[in-house]
Design a protein around this motif. Sequence first.
Motif, PDB file in Angstrom:
ATOM      1  N   PRO A  13      19.415  45.159 -30.504  1.00 41.78           N
ATOM      2  CA  PRO A  13      18.675  46.221 -30.618  1.00 41.78           C
ATOM      3  C   PRO A  13      19.317  47.249 -31.397  1.00 41.78           C
ATOM      4  CG  PRO A  13      19.442  46.056 -28.512  1.00 41.78           C
ATOM      5  CD  PRO A  13      19.869  44.989 -29.240  1.00 41.78           C
ATOM      6  N   ASP A  14      18.424  48.283 -32.281  1.00 41.28           N
ATOM      7  CA  ASP A  14      18.816  49.442 -32.993  1.00 41.28           C
ATOM      8  C   ASP A  14      18.545  50.518 -32.119  1.00 41.28           C
ATOM      9  OD1 ASP A  14      19.346  51.651 -34.383  1.00 41.28           O
ATOM     10  OD2 ASP A  14      18.504  50.680 -36.487  1.00 41.28           O
ATOM     11  N   PRO A  15      19.574  50.997 -31.422  1.00 47.02           N
ATOM     12  CA  PRO A  15      19.238  52.211 -30.542  1.00 47.02           C
ATOM     13  C   PRO A  15      18.589  53.312 -30.937  1.00 47.02           C
ATOM     14  CG  PRO A  15      21.380  51.481 -30.123  1.00 47.02           C
ATOM     15  CD  PRO A  15      20.921  50.829 -31.299  1.00 47.02           C
ATOM     16  N   GLU A  16      19.026  53.627 -32.541  1.00 51.70           N
ATOM     17  CA  GLU A  16      18.239  55.011 -32.917  1.00 51.70           C
ATOM     18  C   GLU A  16      17.105  54.780 -33.436  1.00 51.70           C
ATOM     19  OE1 GLU A  16      17.756  58.488 -34.828  1.00 51.70           O
ATOM     20  OE2 GLU A  16      19.264  57.835 -33.270  1.00 51.70           O
ATOM     21  N   LEU A  17      16.645  53.268 -33.884  1.00 52.84           N
ATOM     22  CA  LEU A  17      15.272  52.918 -34.184  1.00 52.84           C
ATOM     23  C   LEU A  17      14.249  52.951 -33.042  1.00 52.84           C
ATOM     24  CD1 LEU A  17      13.166  51.703 -36.173  1.00 52.84           C
ATOM     25  CD2 LEU A  17      13.778  49.475 -35.602  1.00 52.84           C
ATOM     26  N   GLN A  18      14.825  52.298 -31.932  1.00 55.29           N
ATOM     27  CA  GLN A  18      14.059  52.583 -30.814  1.00 55.29           C
ATOM     28  C   GLN A  18      13.892  54.060 -30.210  1.00 55.29           C
ATOM     29  OE1 GLN A  18      16.423  49.898 -28.254  1.00 55.29           O
ATOM     30  NE2 GLN A  18      15.310  47.973 -28.824  1.00 55.29           N
ATOM     31  N   ARG A  19      14.849  54.885 -30.311  1.00 59.66           N
ATOM     32  CA  ARG A  19      14.529  56.037 -30.167  1.00 59.66           C
ATOM     33  C   ARG A  19      13.518  56.827 -30.774  1.00 59.66           C
ATOM     34  NH1 ARG A  19      15.455  61.142 -31.637  1.00 59.66           N
ATOM     35  NH2 ARG A  19      16.304  60.409 -33.447  1.00 59.66           N
ATOM     36  N   ARG A  20      13.526  56.483 -32.326  1.00 54.84           N
ATOM     37  CA  ARG A  20      12.578  57.128 -33.194  1.00 54.84           C
ATOM     38  C   ARG A  20      11.125  56.389 -32.798  1.00 54.84           C
ATOM     39  NH1 ARG A  20      14.817  58.444 -39.005  1.00 54.84           N
ATOM     40  NH2 ARG A  20      17.227  59.409 -38.390  1.00 54.84           N
ATOM     41  N   ILE A  21      11.137  55.300 -32.397  1.00 52.44           N
ATOM     42  CA  ILE A  21       9.832  54.841 -32.125  1.00 52.44           C
ATOM     43  C   ILE A  21       9.250  55.173 -30.810  1.00 52.44           C
ATOM     44  CG2 ILE A  21       8.438  52.518 -31.173  1.00 52.44           C
ATOM     45  CD1 ILE A  21      10.463  51.052 -33.326  1.00 52.44           C
ATOM     46  N   GLN A  22      10.067  55.624 -29.700  1.00 54.38           N
ATOM     47  CA  GLN A  22       9.550  56.230 -28.591  1.00 54.38           C
ATOM     48  C   GLN A  22       9.171  57.660 -28.925  1.00 54.38           C
ATOM     49  OE1 GLN A  22       9.126  54.844 -25.687  1.00 54.38           O
ATOM     50  NE2 GLN A  22       9.487  52.893 -26.421  1.00 54.38           N
ATOM     51  N   GLU A  23       9.790  58.145 -29.761  1.00 55.31           N
ATOM     52  CA  GLU A  23       9.760  59.715 -30.108  1.00 55.31           C
ATOM     53  C   GLU A  23       7.965  59.686 -30.837  1.00 55.31           C
ATOM     54  OE1 GLU A  23      11.569  62.040 -33.214  1.00 55.31           O
ATOM     55  OE2 GLU A  23      12.412  63.005 -31.684  1.00 55.31           O
ATOM     56  N   LEU A  24       7.828  58.831 -31.673  1.00 54.18           N
ATOM     57  CA  LEU A  24       6.648  58.770 -32.430  1.00 54.18           C
ATOM     58  C   LEU A  24       5.556  58.524 -31.307  1.00 54.18           C
ATOM     59  CD1 LEU A  24       4.977  58.548 -34.924  1.00 54.18           C
ATOM     60  CD2 LEU A  24       5.356  56.168 -35.131  1.00 54.18           C
ATOM     61  N   ILE A  25       5.886  57.668 -30.412  1.00 52.52           N
ATOM     62  CA  ILE A  25       4.822  57.229 -29.168  1.00 52.52           C
ATOM     63  C   ILE A  25       4.365  58.329 -28.437  1.00 52.52           C
ATOM     64  CG2 ILE A  25       4.077  55.787 -26.919  1.00 52.52           C
ATOM     65  CD1 ILE A  25       5.584  53.617 -28.541  1.00 52.52           C
ATOM     66  N   ARG A  26       5.521  59.338 -28.249  1.00 52.10           N
ATOM     67  CA  ARG A  26       5.260  60.396 -27.325  1.00 52.10           C
ATOM     68  C   ARG A  26       4.556  61.532 -28.333  1.00 52.10           C
ATOM     69  NH1 ARG A  26      10.552  59.497 -25.870  1.00 52.10           N
ATOM     70  NH2 ARG A  26      11.469  60.787 -27.333  1.00 52.10           N
ATOM     71  N   TYR A  27       4.845  61.456 -29.631  1.00 53.67           N
ATOM     72  CA  TYR A  27       3.939  62.377 -30.287  1.00 53.67           C
ATOM     73  C   TYR A  27       2.600  62.239 -30.427  1.00 53.67           C
ATOM     74  CZ  TYR A  27       2.624  64.379 -34.689  1.00 53.67           C
ATOM     75  OH  TYR A  27       1.717  65.221 -35.675  1.00 53.67           O
ATOM     76  N   LYS A  28       2.508  60.921 -30.490  1.00 50.22           N
ATOM     77  CA  LYS A  28       0.985  60.442 -30.345  1.00 50.22           C
ATOM     78  C   LYS A  28       0.098  60.642 -28.756  1.00 50.22           C
ATOM     79  CE  LYS A  28      -1.382  58.896 -32.942  1.00 50.22           C
ATOM     80  NZ  LYS A  28      -2.578  59.655 -33.744  1.00 50.22           N
ATOM     81  N   GLY A  29       1.089  61.139 -27.804  1.00 49.95           N
ATOM     82  CA  GLY A  29       0.521  61.365 -26.296  1.00 49.95           C
ATOM     83  C   GLY A  29       0.735  59.990 -25.586  1.00 49.95           C
ATOM     84  N   GLY A  30       1.226  59.132 -25.960  1.00 50.91           N
ATOM     85  CA  GLY A  30       1.483  57.857 -25.011  1.00 50.91           C
ATOM     86  C   GLY A  30       0.172  57.266 -25.113  1.00 50.91           C
ATOM     87  N   GLY A  31       0.109  56.174 -23.867  1.00 50.42           N
ATOM     88  CA  GLY A  31      -1.224  55.576 -23.999  1.00 50.42           C
ATOM     89  C   GLY A  31      -0.881  54.216 -23.187  1.00 50.42           C
ATOM     90  N   TYR A  32      -1.641  53.149 -23.288  1.00 46.18           N
ATOM     91  CA  TYR A  32      -1.600  52.050 -22.776  1.00 46.18           C
ATOM     92  C   TYR A  32      -0.286  51.152 -23.144  1.00 46.18           C
ATOM     93  CZ  TYR A  32      -6.202  53.101 -21.794  1.00 46.18           C
ATOM     94  OH  TYR A  32      -7.447  53.738 -21.207  1.00 46.18           O
ATOM     95  N   ASN A  33       0.154  50.241 -22.454  1.00 46.02           N
ATOM     96  CA  ASN A  33       0.954  49.193 -22.804  1.00 46.02           C
ATOM     97  C   ASN A  33       2.154  49.608 -23.977  1.00 46.02           C
ATOM     98  OD1 ASN A  33      -0.536  47.195 -21.575  1.00 46.02           O
ATOM     99  ND2 ASN A  33      -1.947  47.677 -23.037  1.00 46.02           N
ATOM    100  N   GLU A  34       2.839  50.618 -23.627  1.00 48.08           N
ATOM    101  CA  GLU A  34       3.906  51.554 -24.662  1.00 48.08           C
ATOM    102  C   GLU A  34       4.756  50.526 -25.138  1.00 48.08           C
ATOM    103  OE1 GLU A  34       5.208  55.111 -23.348  1.00 48.08           O
ATOM    104  OE2 GLU A  34       3.119  56.021 -22.941  1.00 48.08           O
ATOM    105  N   ALA A  35       5.346  49.705 -24.218  1.00 51.77           N
ATOM    106  CA  ALA A  35       6.505  48.841 -24.645  1.00 51.77           C
ATOM    107  C   ALA A  35       5.994  47.827 -25.795  1.00 51.77           C
ATOM    108  CB  ALA A  35       6.971  47.873 -23.484  1.00 51.77           C
ATOM    109  N   ILE A  36       4.867  47.208 -25.469  1.00 53.05           N
ATOM    110  CA  ILE A  36       4.297  46.248 -26.442  1.00 53.05           C
ATOM    111  C   ILE A  36       4.011  46.874 -27.768  1.00 53.05           C
ATOM    112  CG2 ILE A  36       2.205  44.807 -26.947  1.00 53.05           C
ATOM    113  CD1 ILE A  36       2.115  44.319 -23.984  1.00 53.05           C
ATOM    114  N   VAL A  37       3.325  48.164 -27.909  1.00 57.84           N
ATOM    115  CA  VAL A  37       3.053  48.871 -28.718  1.00 57.84           C
ATOM    116  C   VAL A  37       4.338  49.139 -29.512  1.00 57.84           C
ATOM    117  CG1 VAL A  37       2.359  51.102 -29.710  1.00 57.84           C
ATOM    118  CG2 VAL A  37       1.003  49.907 -27.940  1.00 57.84           C
ATOM    119  N   ALA A  38       5.583  49.660 -29.011  1.00 58.58           N
ATOM    120  CA  ALA A  38       6.856  49.782 -29.430  1.00 58.58           C
ATOM    121  C   ALA A  38       7.155  48.634 -30.216  1.00 58.58           C
ATOM    122  CB  ALA A  38       7.673  50.265 -28.721  1.00 58.58           C
ATOM    123  N   ASP A  39       7.058  47.402 -29.762  1.00 59.61           N
ATOM    124  CA  ASP A  39       7.388  46.179 -30.291  1.00 59.61           C
ATOM    125  C   ASP A  39       6.800  45.852 -31.696  1.00 59.61           C
ATOM    126  OD1 ASP A  39       8.927  43.456 -30.164  1.00 59.61           O
ATOM    127  OD2 ASP A  39       6.955  42.812 -30.358  1.00 59.61           O
TER     128      ASP A  39
END
Length: 346
Positions: A12-38
Amino acid sequence: MINADKKEKPPPDPELQRRIQELIRYKGGGYNEAIVADIIENALKLLTDVADRGDVRVIQIANRELRYAFRLFAPYAHVRKVAVFGSARTAPHKPEYKQAVEFGRKIAAAGYMVITGAGPGIMQAAHEGAGSEMSFGANIRLPWEQNPNPVIREDAKLVTFKYFFTRKLIFIRHADAVVLFPGGFGTLDEGYEALTLMQTGKSQLMPLVLIDRPGGTYWKTWDRHVRDHLLRDELISPEDLNLYQITDNVDEAVRIITRFYRNFHSTRFVKDLFVIRLKHPPSDTALAALNEDFADIITGPPIQRIPPTPEEQEDRDHLELHRIAFGFNRRDYGRLRQMIDVLNSL
């Protein structure tokens, strides 16, 4: 052939995963965040893995169509639905059209919603019978013949697809029964698709009812072909014939569907355990008879009553229902269909 599931994954690319999680938080989060991140991570891989613009467009449009359709159906997840197929060319004066109207009316009165391809002919007839409030339309863009019928045209429960494969997935994903009236290639295609998915365990078992006109032979002739060629030449198993039923009586078609859910609710694999959810549990005597009568499809644990599994509890998956479970051989779904009929008779 490379098995994509077994191919060694890159670290895994830790920096990419951090940025994806940041993007999800920017959108306010929601359902099935781990699957959406994938999904996001895999979408980014298209930048290097797929050069053809047309191929990427297929992925883009399929994702958009499925997301919208799932959102459209979500508020009605608690209502059982019947997918109705048949010819778009069937005229209103034809017996099949009148039967489809009657079927739509009677299945809606039984509490089921109707899903059709939203076009004319049999599709419009089923919508006329059920009424717009109890209807869904899954339209397909075609250069001819397929404009939404007037019953569903202005309804919010209409979705239009570009691709047949996304439309088919929505039909099967949300249907609790399939009804076929006489039709052309498209009707036969939908019927074989439903049969194949049930035969291979890729969809829930459900009633598949083929409705002939009164005294008609359309489906009887089709059935004879299946028996004289597919069955005789051992291209299917005798038990596969349990996956469909033929009638020329609308009331009988409605009975077949409602009877299927008299006790049976749904199934789910939990690891190697096959779980059947029921409204009423079988007695000890009934369990013993089931284990004896269906020993040929049991491999591993026998049929027994169980509480909700930890996996079902985590998903909050129909925890209010009773359960039986056993080691199913994952092959004989025609026999499993017979077991469901027995469970419904208890």
